[in-house]
Scaffold this active site. Structure first.
Site, PDB file in Angstrom:
ATOM      1  N   CYS A  37     -16.607   1.424   0.357  1.00  0.00           N
ATOM      2  CA  CYS A  37     -15.450   0.571   0.654  1.00  0.00           C
ATOM      3  C   CYS A  37     -15.022   0.668   2.115  1.00  0.00           C
ATOM      4  CB  CYS A  37     -14.293   0.942  -0.257  1.00  0.00           C
ATOM      5  SG  CYS A  37     -13.790   2.674  -0.091  1.00  0.00           S
ATOM      6  N   ARG A  77       0.879  -1.188   0.000  1.00  0.00           N
ATOM      7  CA  ARG A  77       0.000   0.000   0.000  1.00  0.00           C
ATOM      8  C   ARG A  77       0.905   1.224   0.000  1.00  0.00           C
ATOM      9  NH1 ARG A  77      -5.384   1.265   3.500  1.00  0.00           N
ATOM     10  NH2 ARG A  77      -6.122  -0.131   1.885  1.00  0.00           N
ATOM     11  N   HIS A  92      -7.244   0.785  -6.534  1.00  0.00           N
ATOM     12  CA  HIS A  92      -7.484  -0.134  -5.410  1.00  0.00           C
ATOM     13  C   HIS A  92      -8.095  -1.419  -5.984  1.00  0.00           C
ATOM     14  CE1 HIS A  92      -7.739  -1.406  -1.404  1.00  0.00           C
ATOM     15  NE2 HIS A  92      -8.636  -0.585  -0.894  1.00  0.00           N
ATOM     16  N   GLN A 138      -9.954  -4.056  -3.760  1.00  0.00           N
ATOM     17  CA  GLN A 138     -11.266  -3.572  -3.328  1.00  0.00           C
ATOM     18  C   GLN A 138     -12.293  -3.849  -4.434  1.00  0.00           C
ATOM     19  OE1 GLN A 138     -12.177  -1.814  -0.271  1.00  0.00           O
ATOM     20  NE2 GLN A 138     -14.136  -2.447  -1.093  1.00  0.00           N
ATOM     21  N   ARG A 171     -13.481  -8.848   1.089  1.00  0.00           N
ATOM     22  CA  ARG A 171     -12.058  -8.570   0.854  1.00  0.00           C
ATOM     23  C   ARG A 171     -11.250  -9.845   1.095  1.00  0.00           C
ATOM     24  NH1 ARG A 171     -10.155  -3.420   1.167  1.00  0.00           N
ATOM     25  NH2 ARG A 171      -8.321  -4.432   0.281  1.00  0.00           N
ATOM     26  N   ASP A 183     -17.527   6.790  -1.963  1.00  0.00           N
ATOM     27  CA  ASP A 183     -16.275   6.690  -1.198  1.00  0.00           C
ATOM     28  C   ASP A 183     -15.987   8.080  -0.635  1.00  0.00           C
ATOM     29  OD1 ASP A 183     -13.803   5.906  -0.133  1.00  0.00           O
ATOM     30  OD2 ASP A 183     -12.741   6.103  -2.051  1.00  0.00           O
TER      31      ASP A 183
HETATM   32  N1   CP Z   1     -11.360  -0.420   2.181  1.00  0.00           N
HETATM   33  C1   CP Z   1     -10.102  -0.430   2.642  1.00  0.00           C
HETATM   34  O1   CP Z   1      -9.136  -0.577   1.904  1.00  0.00           O
HETATM   35  O2   CP Z   1     -10.003  -0.270   3.989  1.00  0.00           O
HETATM   36  P1   CP Z   1      -8.640  -0.097   4.804  1.00  0.00           P
HETATM   37  O3   CP Z   1      -8.051   1.227   4.426  1.00  0.00           O
HETATM   38  O4   CP Z   1      -9.041  -0.161   6.243  1.00  0.00           O
HETATM   39  O5   CP Z   1      -7.714  -1.203   4.441  1.00  0.00           O
HETATM   40  N1  NVA Z   2     -10.132   6.524  -1.509  1.00  0.00           N
HETATM   41  C1  NVA Z   2      -9.791   6.096  -0.181  1.00  0.00           C
HETATM   42  C2  NVA Z   2     -10.003   4.633  -0.040  1.00  0.00           C
HETATM   43  C3  NVA Z   2      -9.693   4.062   1.313  1.00  0.00           C
HETATM   44  C4  NVA Z   2      -9.867   2.581   1.372  1.00  0.00           C
HETATM   45  C5  NVA Z   2      -8.352   6.465   0.110  1.00  0.00           C
HETATM   46  O1  NVA Z   2      -7.506   6.342  -0.786  1.00  0.00           O
HETATM   47  O2  NVA Z   2      -8.067   6.908   1.219  1.00  0.00           O
END
Ligand code: CP
Ligand code: NVA
Length: 303
Positions: free
Chosen positions: A262, A101, A128, A131, A290, A222
């Site tokens: 999400c 990440r 993502h 997701q 997930r 989101d």
């Molecule tokens: N939806 C998602 O990726 O959640 P987290 O940021 O908690 O991993």
């Molecule tokens: N768009 C959000 C998604 C989190 C799972 C972010 O990038 O923070």
């Protein structure tokens, strides 16, 4: 040659279908355990916080017989303490899989190019993909995908990008509704349109959220302020006014439409408590999926 999933486009629509068939099968069996990662180590490098992604990947690696190691945001410093190439090269000597990440998508590309092992995108500023796999699985379970309409209301961000491409590939009619300046980018529109043409779906940008949600089978939103954009939060709140998913907006969708997010949600901003906690919300199924989707993806990668 190791196979990485850095973008949802690294998987064809057929491959997404196969991974999700597998996820559905193992979920229905009630035991998705396997041995594809037996004796192997999966390294989770996270430069941003996480609940769902971290826990579900750790469990997925463990359930497939492997060992998961987690490195938290202050620990690695991709591109700060060391170059992405050096992180990838070193990690690839110890581990069999990297789940990362990060901020810039290029960090993933550079890390994958030097690691020699599969790298999976656990969220970047650009995409993502995992997701999106869980989201499509959830839509399959709640009425199906092909020929149905998904209205995404909000920021044309990482989540929207991966979701639009994956859902269009499953034959969905995808509508994306964002205020000016926050629309889905042209390259993602083209990628989603290409997949839609092959699957019988479609991709439409519709600025007006009410028009976008009209008769939709799924309403998705989101956060308006993604991780790393905190300094823009105030401007974004103003720009997205009118794009909140509230009971009035959901009432324009088809009867019994699913509401998706999400998570984490900024309650009272992009979505109200009433909708997020209401009977049409499937957000906990999404979160659970997930695990099933990622476990199936890893099993498929290491078969
Ligand atoms: N939806 C998602 O990726 O959640 P987290 O940021 O908690 O991993
Ligand atoms: N768009 C959000 C998604 C989190 C799972 C972010 O990038 O923070």
């Amino acid at each position: 040659m190791s196979r990485s999933v850095l973008s949802v486009c690294d998987l064809s629509a057929d491959e997404i279908g196969a991974v999700l068939d597998r996820a559905q099968h193992t979920k229905n069996q009630g035991d998705g355990r396997g041995s594809q990662l037996s004796g192997k180590t999966g390294l989770l490098i996270f430069q941003k916080p996480s609940l769902r992604t971290r826990v579900s990947f750790e469990l997925a690696v463990t359930n497939l017989g492997g060992r998961a190691l987690y490195l938290s945001p202050p620990e690695v410093g991709i591109g700060e303490r060391e170059s992405p190439e050096d992180v990838g090269g070193v990690a690839g000597r110890y581990c069999d899989l990297i789940v990362c990440r990060t901020f810039e998508q290029s960090n993933l590309d550079r890390l994958a190019a030097s690691s020699g092992v599969p790298v999976v995108n656990a969220l970047s500023d650009w995409e993502h993909p995992c997701q999106a796999l869980a989201d499509v699985l959830t839509i399959r379970e709640h009425g199906g995908t092909s020929g149905r309409t998904l209205a995404y209301v909000g920021d044309g961000n990482n989540v929207a990008r991966s979701l639009a491409i994956a859902a269009a590939g499953e034959g969905m009619h995808v509508r994306v509704s964002s205020p000016a300046g926050f629309e889905l980018d042209q390259a993602s529109v083209s990628a989603a349109t290409q997949r839609a043409q092959a699957s019988g779906g479609s991709l439409t940008l519709i600025a007006d959220p009410e028009e976008a949600v009209d008769g939709a089978d799924v309403v998705y939103t989101d956060t308006w302020t993604s991780m790393g954009q905190e300094q823009e939060a105030k401007q974004r709140l103003e720009a997205f006014a009118g794009y909140q998913v509230d009971a009035g907006l959901v009432a324009r969708a088809s009867r019994g439409a699913s509401v998706m997010h999400c998570l984490p949600a900024h309650r009272g901003e992009e979505i109200t408590d009433e909708v997020l906690d209401g009977p049409q919300s499937v957000v906990l199924d999404q979160a659970e999926n997930r695990l099933h989707a990622q476990q199936a993806l890893l099993a498929w990668l290491f078969d």
